[in-house]
Design an enzyme around this catalytic site. Structure first.
Site, PDB file in Angstrom:
ATOM      1  N   ARG A   1     -27.534 -11.023   4.189  1.00 23.72           N
ATOM      2  CA  ARG A   1     -27.293 -11.975   3.099  1.00 23.72           C
ATOM      3  C   ARG A   1     -26.335 -13.098   3.474  1.00 23.72           C
ATOM      4  O   ARG A   1     -26.027 -13.959   2.646  1.00 23.72           O
ATOM      5  CB  ARG A   1     -26.744 -11.216   1.876  1.00 23.72           C
ATOM      6  CG  ARG A   1     -27.701 -10.163   1.346  1.00 23.72           C
ATOM      7  CD  ARG A   1     -26.994  -9.187   0.418  1.00 23.72           C
ATOM      8  NE  ARG A   1     -25.969  -8.418   1.135  1.00 23.72           N
ATOM      9  CZ  ARG A   1     -25.167  -7.522   0.549  1.00 23.72           C
ATOM     10  NH1 ARG A   1     -25.269  -7.299  -0.745  1.00 23.72           N
ATOM     11  NH2 ARG A   1     -24.274  -6.868   1.262  1.00 23.72           N
TER      12      ARG A   1
ATOM     13  N   CYS B   1     -20.632 -11.496   9.960  1.00 20.85           N
ATOM     14  CA  CYS B   1     -21.162 -10.142   9.802  1.00 20.85           C
ATOM     15  C   CYS B   1     -22.679 -10.159  10.010  1.00 20.85           C
ATOM     16  O   CYS B   1     -23.344 -11.154   9.737  1.00 20.85           O
ATOM     17  CB  CYS B   1     -20.826  -9.603   8.412  1.00 20.85           C
ATOM     18  SG  CYS B   1     -21.386  -7.887   8.172  1.00 20.85           S
TER      19      CYS B   1
ATOM     20  N   ASP C   1     -24.733  -8.722   8.250  1.00 19.96           N
ATOM     21  CA  ASP C   1     -25.357  -8.612   6.928  1.00 19.96           C
ATOM     22  C   ASP C   1     -26.437  -9.693   6.718  1.00 19.96           C
ATOM     23  O   ASP C   1     -26.191 -10.882   6.946  1.00 19.96           O
ATOM     24  CB  ASP C   1     -24.282  -8.745   5.849  1.00 19.96           C
ATOM     25  CG  ASP C   1     -24.776  -8.296   4.481  1.00 19.96           C
ATOM     26  OD1 ASP C   1     -24.251  -7.302   3.961  1.00 19.96           O
ATOM     27  OD2 ASP C   1     -25.699  -8.960   3.941  1.00 19.96           O
TER      28      ASP C   1
ATOM     29  N   CYS D   1     -19.024  -6.082   1.809  1.00 15.76           N
ATOM     30  CA  CYS D   1     -19.377  -5.753   3.199  1.00 15.76           C
ATOM     31  C   CYS D   1     -19.472  -4.229   3.394  1.00 15.76           C
ATOM     32  O   CYS D   1     -18.499  -3.505   3.186  1.00 15.76           O
ATOM     33  CB  CYS D   1     -18.332  -6.329   4.150  1.00 15.76           C
ATOM     34  SG  CYS D   1     -18.741  -6.057   5.890  1.00 15.76           S
TER      35      CYS D   1
HETATM   36 CO    CO Z   1     -20.759  -7.138   6.180  1.00 14.85          CO
END
Ligand code: CO
Length: 199
Positions: free
Chosen positions: A47, A43, A45, A102
């Site tokens: 993090r 992903c 993302d 997510c």
């Molecule tokens: Co995500």
């Protein structure tokens, strides 16, 4: 903001110095080419940084990231990365790594609208629909969200297996193995959900 930006350039110089300190040949070796054993589909993302959470060095991981770590059969970006990784780099493993919390998966579950990204989220909604018999009865929102994250990863690994790239590779070699992981942002640990191999 300026401080943050300027710090990036300083950090880069520091990082180069540290690497050369540990191994004077570090960059010379990397410059000669790559032979990574792993393709990571994760992903976007912030993090979930691919190399960092698995302790991998530069040169070890070929990376593709998008919102909610999706394997979409019409995504030429993903398909190109996949085919290059499997056919040319000959990676031995592919990991699809999702993560609890997510935002892309949550958007698909909660029917919220965010603009252009809604088009991408539509693919994740399809995954909910395929799995609604399991997901709908889970009353607790957080538990349903977590399970949806896991089922989405499993779905993407199965989609990966169906691609022409993987099917062609498996006709002539044992690799790559396909793995589905979920990463827990709250403790940093990974859980294996599924592994598909060419047996
Ligand atoms: Co995500």
């Amino acid at each position: 903001m300026e401080n943050f930006y300027n710090k990036l350039l300083e950090n880069n110089k520091k990082w180069v110095a540290e690497k050369i300190d540990a191994d004077p040949e570090f960059f010379h070796k990397l410059a000669s080419g790559q032979k990574p054993p792993l393709l990571w589909i994760g992903c976007s993302d912030s993090r979930v940084p691919a190399n960092e959470i698995i302790g991998a060095m530069p040169g070890e991981v070929f990376v593709h990231r998008n919102i909610a770590n999706m394997v979409i059969h019409t995504d030429m970006n993903m398909l190109s990365v996949l085919d290059y990784a499997v056919s040319i780099l000959d990676v031995k493993h592919i990991i699809v790594c999702g993560h609890y919390g997510c935002g892309g998966v949550l958007a698909a579950m909660d029917e919220k609208h965010y603009g252009l990204v809604d088009n991408w989220v539509h693919h994740i909604k399809d995954v909910y629909r395929f799995n609604k018999a399991e997901l709908n009865p889970i009353e607790d929102h957080q538990m349903r969200f977590r399970r949806f994250v896991e089922l989405n990863v499993i779905e993407q690994v199965q989609d990966l297996q169906k691609t022409a790239t993987i099917q062609t590779a498996w006709q002539s070699k044992k690799t790559p193995s396909l793995h589905g992981w979920v990463y827990d942002i709250s403790n940093g640990l990974v859980k294996e959900l599924i592994t598909l191999t060419n047996q």
